[in-house]
Design an enzyme around this catalytic site. Structure first.
Site, PDB file in Angstrom:
ATOM      1  N   GLU A 102     -49.789 -18.576  41.625  1.00 39.15           N
ATOM      2  CA  GLU A 102     -49.358 -19.360  42.461  1.00 39.15           C
ATOM      3  C   GLU A 102     -50.544 -19.325  43.785  1.00 39.15           C
ATOM      4  O   GLU A 102     -50.232 -18.078  44.161  1.00 39.15           O
ATOM      5  CB  GLU A 102     -47.976 -19.245  42.894  1.00 39.15           C
ATOM      6  CG  GLU A 102     -47.044 -19.676  41.772  1.00 39.15           C
ATOM      7  CD  GLU A 102     -45.601 -19.750  42.093  1.00 39.15           C
ATOM      8  OE1 GLU A 102     -45.265 -19.288  43.331  1.00 39.15           O
ATOM      9  OE2 GLU A 102     -44.742 -19.991  41.297  1.00 39.15           O
TER      10      GLU A 102
ATOM     11  N   HIS B  83     -43.034 -24.553  43.762  1.00 38.49           N
ATOM     12  CA  HIS B  83     -42.021 -23.433  44.242  1.00 38.49           C
ATOM     13  C   HIS B  83     -41.199 -23.661  45.274  1.00 38.49           C
ATOM     14  O   HIS B  83     -41.024 -23.015  46.383  1.00 38.49           O
ATOM     15  CB  HIS B  83     -43.002 -22.139  44.321  1.00 38.49           C
ATOM     16  CG  HIS B  83     -41.901 -20.756  43.865  1.00 38.49           C
ATOM     17  ND1 HIS B  83     -42.635 -19.721  43.538  1.00 38.49           N
ATOM     18  CD2 HIS B  83     -40.638 -20.640  44.060  1.00 38.49           C
ATOM     19  CE1 HIS B  83     -41.847 -18.691  43.365  1.00 38.49           C
ATOM     20  NE2 HIS B  83     -40.433 -19.274  43.724  1.00 38.49           N
TER      21      HIS B  83
END
Length: 532
Positions: free
Chosen positions: A260, A281
């Site tokens: 990420e 997220h």
């Protein structure tokens, strides 16, 4: 205590820290790795989210660090093993965002089933189309949950409200929890085989990384729906992409990714797939959750400063939350016993035995053992020993640690006994709780009965008339006031052990005078720092 905050954390959650005069709080966002390495040596605690990597390289430079506080549940960005080796406590906030994550799971699933993202984009683009967005109902479909913890349990309850059939795989929970949730516990094989919808709610670790791969997709129902709102990498993303492209999976919804922000071609292709619903997220990204996790980790820092047990330390043995309040007094007791006997017994014992007798023995006493071991060793080494590294320090020093439990007790409803074995013999101390306070009821072979105080004297001598008076006279002349006295002896005119609590420490000169006056076989001053 100096505390640094390196990621976006709810300001409302930090109010507790800002209001504590003992804490200097510095919020420094957007630091580069090099800048953080330069800064970290000045801090005792760090508060992070997922944006800061607390790895070995950072911890090597964290000479003062006592606490890593992860404002969230996931700790895959923290090198817990390295922190533990340095005695650094790692805490997280496993409960603060559970509701948020559970709700986001259902939001992703409903968006996927009803084609909400693409329908929204179509209408905003000026089109009025309905047929392409025909969706699925959840009612009577089978939801397979992997991980029936705090989040997975909440997902199960919400899925039941949609009249779904819910099955779950979790080897670490009891049948009773499944029954309480109305969920049938099955094997991973059965989850893969029977689920119409599969969702994962486990931490990411060596056991769960890639736990759903190509071989599992091959055994799933055609048209399965897959949701990952837990941690990226639990579901093999290349296998997920292949299942979508082959039509094995009718759709998927992911909130988390193995890297990420996503950078690899596989992740980009997965995100771009038309039957994927994706978010960056956001599982814990609600105002309520952000405040909750910040409050939770802030409370843990205050608990650390106050010397109270930490409820969410990931590298310290801990009690079931329902037992914590009941067991806290015994943590104080075992710490007191460990600190007390460490000042009386020879250093470097070969073996330490923790014995738990009575009702207490019905429960897992591992947190008590590590608490007492830390108190014992912290007095016997220059290294800072705490509940994180106590067992590690004991192993390094060649100390065997043993735990014994028995529910049968003749004299006390609960009794904790520490026994130290060394070449010099055995040393024993035992205590119980009375009216909320620790009481020491045995030392060596002498029965005693006293509440430990900050300053105490322990004197072992042959019992003869007039010796207690001599002790009182000498200490009085030295301006040392005796608060309480307890005399233990095995027989009349035999060996005796007197334990005195004194208001102030006695000087070395006064101690020598007492020892000479009573021909003491043993005299030790004990100073307790544990807030007894």
């Amino acid at each position: 205590m100096n505390v640094i905050v390196t990621d976006e954390v709810s300001e409302a959650g930090l109010e507790t820290l800002r209001g504590d005069a003992r804490i200097q709080l510095d919020v420094k966002l957007g630091l580069s790795v090099e800048q953080l390495h330069e800064e970290i040596g000045r801090y005792d605690a760090i508060i992070t989210r997922s944006g800061t990597t607390v790895d070995a390289a950072l911890l090597e430079r964290a000479s003062r660090l006592k606490l890593v506080a992860r404002a969230g549940v996931g700790i895959d960005n923290v090198d817990v093993d390295c922190a533990s080796s340095k005695g650094i406590i790692v805490v997280n906030a496993p409960l603060g965002n559970t509701n948020s994550a559970a709700e986001h799971t259902l939001a992703l699933l409903l968006s996927l089933c009803r084609n909400i993202p693409v329908a929204n984009a179509s209408l905003k683009g000026g089109a009025w189309k309905r047929a392409p967005f025909t969706g699925f109902e959840l009612k009577h479909r089978t939801l397979g949950i992997i991980g029936l913890g705090k989040v997975g349990g909440r997902v199960a309850l919400r899925a039941k409200a949609f009249e779904m059939n819910v099955i779950a795989y979790d080897p670490y929970i009891s049948e009773k929890r499944g029954d309480d949730l109305g969920v049938k516990l099955v094997s991973l094989e059965d989850i893969v085989r029977y689920a119409d919808v599969l969702t994962v709610h486990t931490p990411l670790n060596d056991e769960t990384r890639g736990m759903i791969g190509a071989e599992h997709f091959a055994r799933m129902k055609d048209g399965v729906l897959v949701v990952n709102c837990a941690r990226g990498g639990i579901i093999d993303e290349a296998a997920m992409l292949a299942a979508l492209e082959s039509g094995k999976a009718a759709g998927a919804a992911f909130d988390v990714w193995s890297s990420e922000p996503p950078a690899s071609d596989t992740l980009k292709a997965l995100i771009d797939h038309p039957r994927m619903v994706v978010t960056p997220h956001l599982g814990a990204n609600t105002f309520e959750a952000q405040k909750n996790v910040a409050v939770d980790v802030s409370r843990e820092i205050i608990n650390y400063l106050d010397g109270k047990p930490l409820e969410n330390a990931v590298n310290i043995p801990r009690f079931d939350p329902d037992l914590m309040e009941h067991m806290k007094p015994f943590m104080t007791l075992v710490s007191t016993l460990g600190e007390f006997i460490s000042q009386l017994a020879p250093a470097n014992p070969d073996k330490v035995i923790f014995s738990y007798t009575g009702k207490l023995a019905r429960f897992d006493c591992a947190p008590l053992t590590v608490c007492g071991l830390a108190a014992l060793l912290n007095r016997q080494t220059e290294q800072d020993v705490n509940m994180v590294n106590a067992h590690m320090v004991a192993r390094e020093r060649g100390i065997v640690v043993e735990e014994v439990r028995t529910t049968e007790s003749e004299l006390f409803s609960n009794l904790v006994t520490l026994t130290l074995e060394s070449s010099a013999g055995r040393r024993t101390i035992a205590g119980t709780m009375f009216e909320g306070r620790p009481r020491i009821v045995k030392m060596r072979n002498f029965n005693t009965d006293f509440s430990p105080e900050a300053h105490m004297l322990v004197i072992h001598y042959e019992d003869r008339p007039g010796l207690i008076g001599k002790i009182g006279t000498i200490l009085g002349e030295a301006q040392v006031n005796i608060g309480n006295m307890n005399l233990g002896r095995q027989e009349k005119a035999g060996e005796a052990m007197v334990v005195l609590s004194v208001d102030t420490p006695a000087s070395e000169e006064a101690l020598r005078a007492v020892a000479e006056a009573v021909d003491a076989r043993y005299l030790k001053a004990v100073h307790l720092t544990g807030g007894v």
